[in-house]
Design a protein around this motif. Structure first.
Motif, PDB file in Angstrom:
ATOM      1  N   ILE A  70       1.052  -1.113  -0.057  1.00  0.00           N
ATOM      2  CA  ILE A  70      -0.079   0.187   0.108  1.00  0.00           C
ATOM      3  C   ILE A  70       0.896   1.171  -0.052  1.00  0.00           C
ATOM      4  O   ILE A  70       1.970   1.251   0.593  1.00  0.00           O
ATOM      5  N   GLY A  71       0.620   2.078  -0.836  1.00  0.00           N
ATOM      6  CA  GLY A  71       1.320   3.279  -0.889  1.00  0.00           C
ATOM      7  C   GLY A  71       2.565   3.477  -1.424  1.00  0.00           C
ATOM      8  O   GLY A  71       3.521   4.185  -1.201  1.00  0.00           O
ATOM      9  N   GLY A  72       3.024   2.336  -2.342  1.00  0.00           N
ATOM     10  CA  GLY A  72       4.157   2.142  -2.745  1.00  0.00           C
ATOM     11  C   GLY A  72       5.548   2.017  -1.884  1.00  0.00           C
ATOM     12  O   GLY A  72       6.476   2.062  -2.276  1.00  0.00           O
ATOM     13  N   GLN A  73       4.932   1.617  -0.657  1.00  0.00           N
ATOM     14  CA  GLN A  73       6.191   0.821   0.450  1.00  0.00           C
ATOM     15  C   GLN A  73       7.086  -0.013  -0.220  1.00  0.00           C
ATOM     16  O   GLN A  73       6.734  -0.631  -0.959  1.00  0.00           O
ATOM     17  N   LYS A 112      -5.533   9.554   0.175  1.00  0.00           N
ATOM     18  CA  LYS A 112      -5.559   8.477  -0.946  1.00  0.00           C
ATOM     19  C   LYS A 112      -4.217   7.669  -1.033  1.00  0.00           C
ATOM     20  O   LYS A 112      -3.235   8.154  -1.195  1.00  0.00           O
ATOM     21  N   TYR A 113      -4.526   6.518  -1.119  1.00  0.00           N
ATOM     22  CA  TYR A 113      -3.511   5.364  -1.285  1.00  0.00           C
ATOM     23  C   TYR A 113      -3.712   4.257  -2.458  1.00  0.00           C
ATOM     24  O   TYR A 113      -4.782   4.028  -2.504  1.00  0.00           O
ATOM     25  N   THR A 114      -2.664   3.969  -3.023  1.00  0.00           N
ATOM     26  CA  THR A 114      -2.654   3.010  -4.024  1.00  0.00           C
ATOM     27  C   THR A 114      -2.469   1.633  -3.413  1.00  0.00           C
ATOM     28  O   THR A 114      -1.487   1.376  -2.604  1.00  0.00           O
ATOM     29  N   VAL A 115      -3.313   0.683  -3.730  1.00  0.00           N
ATOM     30  CA  VAL A 115      -2.910  -0.485  -3.072  1.00  0.00           C
ATOM     31  C   VAL A 115      -2.920  -1.716  -4.215  1.00  0.00           C
ATOM     32  O   VAL A 115      -3.466  -1.719  -5.061  1.00  0.00           O
ATOM     33  N   ASN A 116      -1.724  -2.226  -4.108  1.00  0.00           N
ATOM     34  CA  ASN A 116      -1.047  -3.110  -5.197  1.00  0.00           C
ATOM     35  C   ASN A 116      -1.143  -4.685  -4.688  1.00  0.00           C
ATOM     36  O   ASN A 116      -0.837  -5.060  -3.606  1.00  0.00           O
ATOM     37  N   VAL A 132      -7.186   2.306  -5.837  1.00  0.00           N
ATOM     38  CA  VAL A 132      -6.948   3.514  -4.914  1.00  0.00           C
ATOM     39  C   VAL A 132      -8.154   3.608  -3.907  1.00  0.00           C
ATOM     40  O   VAL A 132      -9.345   3.611  -3.902  1.00  0.00           O
ATOM     41  N   VAL A 133      -7.477   3.736  -2.411  1.00  0.00           N
ATOM     42  CA  VAL A 133      -8.407   3.773  -1.439  1.00  0.00           C
ATOM     43  C   VAL A 133      -8.313   4.973  -0.822  1.00  0.00           C
ATOM     44  O   VAL A 133      -7.378   5.577  -0.675  1.00  0.00           O
ATOM     45  N   ASP A 134      -9.332   5.245   0.041  1.00  0.00           N
ATOM     46  CA  ASP A 134      -9.223   6.796   0.679  1.00  0.00           C
ATOM     47  C   ASP A 134      -9.147   6.626   2.166  1.00  0.00           C
ATOM     48  O   ASP A 134     -10.195   5.875   2.794  1.00  0.00           O
ATOM     49  N   MET A 135      -8.174   6.698   2.847  1.00  0.00           N
ATOM     50  CA  MET A 135      -7.855   6.542   4.354  1.00  0.00           C
ATOM     51  C   MET A 135      -8.799   7.612   4.924  1.00  0.00           C
ATOM     52  O   MET A 135      -8.243   8.824   4.869  1.00  0.00           O
ATOM     53  N   ASN A 136      -9.521   7.262   5.809  1.00  0.00           N
ATOM     54  CA  ASN A 136     -10.342   8.283   6.617  1.00  0.00           C
ATOM     55  C   ASN A 136      -9.473   8.491   8.025  1.00  0.00           C
ATOM     56  O   ASN A 136      -8.943   7.513   8.260  1.00  0.00           O
ATOM     57  N   GLU A 137      -9.566   9.676   8.727  1.00  0.00           N
ATOM     58  CA  GLU A 137      -9.183  10.033   9.580  1.00  0.00           C
ATOM     59  C   GLU A 137      -9.873   9.046  10.711  1.00  0.00           C
ATOM     60  O   GLU A 137     -11.113   9.164  11.066  1.00  0.00           O
ATOM     61  N   VAL A 138      -9.243   8.470  11.726  1.00  0.00           N
ATOM     62  CA  VAL A 138      -9.840   7.509  12.653  1.00  0.00           C
ATOM     63  C   VAL A 138     -10.050   8.424  13.810  1.00  0.00           C
ATOM     64  O   VAL A 138      -9.229   8.954  14.408  1.00  0.00           O
ATOM     65  N   LYS A 139     -11.477   8.403  13.952  1.00  0.00           N
ATOM     66  CA  LYS A 139     -11.878   9.521  15.138  1.00  0.00           C
ATOM     67  C   LYS A 139     -12.094   8.421  16.336  1.00  0.00           C
ATOM     68  O   LYS A 139     -12.902   7.312  16.225  1.00  0.00           O
TER      69      LYS A 139
END
Length: 393
Positions: A70-73, A112-116, A132-139
């Motif tokens: 995820i995210g090109g790591q 937004k992050y790319t998941v491979n 592409v997924v959208d990481m929401n802020e965890v409240k």
């Protein structure tokens, strides 16, 4: 030259092999091209904490592994594989796997992050999909505090048992209670080995319990304040009102059984009263852990000083046939809903003489007209309560 299935060698490819000493991979045919599927439509999915990915991967050389990035790591996480599934169309047994992975994304910032997703065969062929997924802020969920039972307006005497759950995203530091806003806070006992409340993780919910001493309070209305503090110092509080009664729990026996002779069985009955209501009345013999619960029936008219529903009539036919002849101690205990307990003890003398009943005249088969006069002798080691007669059952 021997042909590799699906690969037609040429002069150029032969030269490449001889120069580089590398094995060239066979070109996949339409029938055996690697296939990768994803069960979920991940594009633009909103994600918090964990991303679940599953699907199937198929490869004619069998699947070596499926991994996710995820995210090109630079690091990839391997999925769990299950090869016991039915093969996909065009593939043989063992060439298709079911994969699944719960990817921890809690450390990622919002955005937004790319998941491979990649599946590699044992022949090193590779197939990939990207989303592409959208990481929401965890409240963090708001702190919570609950009670196991509704105590508002409860009648209480002596001790009040408090219990419930507290939840805090930072972990629960402590739960405490005070009376009437005084600086008399008492800490509850915490148990964090419980299932977390909805929205919370392991270790963020605690079960609390506390026996609050009311013995110094005057009769009347009093306010109980309960507070739960998180390790981040956030606080949640709740309050309720109780009515402290000036009446102690009561337990009585219908008849004097202390010192009575008994054989086979004994009936124990009486009244029990608690201002919080009676939870149960039970009886044991000789201090053993052989408690027997009595049958309870609420009395329409409570004992003096108690309210409706606070008094019950209890009764139990206790089997003493296994007791040796001689003296035995019986204990009667009444427990209130506030966990107050009152007990009474008495001693019975068990004898091995069975009750007896005789009739002076044998009336069996006799012709009778008008009135039948019956007489005889009745004996019971506990004394006689009554002798009675009925007709035709």
């Amino acid at each position: 030259m021997k042909k590799i299935p699906g690969w037609l060698p040429t002069a150029a490819t032969v030269l490449a092999v001889s120069v580089s000493s590398q094995m060239l991979l066979p070109a996949a045919t339409a029938e055996n091209a690697p296939v990768l599927t994803v069960d979920q439509d991940l594009n633009n999915t909103a994600v918090q904490k964990t991303l679940h990915i599953s699907g199937t991967a198929s490869n004619a050389s069998e699947v070596n592994y499926v991994c996710v990035n995820i995210g090109g790591q630079s690091f990839w996480t391997n999925a769990t594989l299950d090869s016991t599934v039915s093969p996909a169309d065009g593939f043989s047994a063992g060439e298709t796997v079911k994969y699944s992975l719960d990817l921890d994304v809690s450390a990622l910032a919002a955005g937004k992050y790319t998941v491979n997703v990649a599946a590699r065969g044992k022949d090193d062929t590779l197939t990939q999909q990207a989303f592409v997924v959208d990481m929401n802020e965890v409240k963090a969920p708001d702190p919570q505090l609950s009670f196991d039972r509704d105590l508002e307006g409860t009648n209480a005497y002596g001790t009040l048992s408090l219990s419930g759950t507290a939840s805090n995203a930072s972990g629960v530091d402590y739960v405490c209670a005070n009376i009437d806003g005084q600086a008399n806070w008492q800490n509850a006992i915490l148990d964090t080995a419980v299932t977390p409340a909805d929205g919370f993780s392991d270790g963020e919910t605690a079960k609390y319990s506390l026996k609050l001493d009311l013995s110094a309070l005057s009769a009347g209305e009093h306010t109980i304040n309960v507070a739960a503090r998180g390790k981040d110092e956030t606080l949640v509080q709740k309050s309720f009102t109780i009515h402290v009664m000036g009446t102690e729990p009561q337990l009585s026996l219908d008849k004097g059984l202390d010192g009575a002779n008994a054989y086979g069985g004994i009936t124990i009955s009486g009244e029990a009263s608690h201002i919080s209501g009676v939870q149960y009345v039970c009886i044991n013999t000789d201090g053993q852990n052989n408690w027997k619960n009595a049958t309870l029936e609420k009395k329409d008219t409570p004992a003096e000083g108690f309210l409706a529903g606070d008094t019950v009539q209890y009764s139990l036919n206790l089997d003493i046939s296994s007791l040796a002849p001689g003296d035995h101690t019986l204990e009667v205990a009444s427990r209130g809903n506030d966990e107050t307990v009152v007990t009474k003890f008495f001693t019975i003398h068990v004898v091995n003489t069975a009750p007896q009943l005789s009739v002076d005249k044998n009336w069996n088969g006799a012709n009778v007209h008008g009135t039948l006069s019956l007489s005889g002798v009745a004996s019971n080691v506990s004394g006689l309560d009554y002798v009675c007669v009925n007709t035709d059952g």
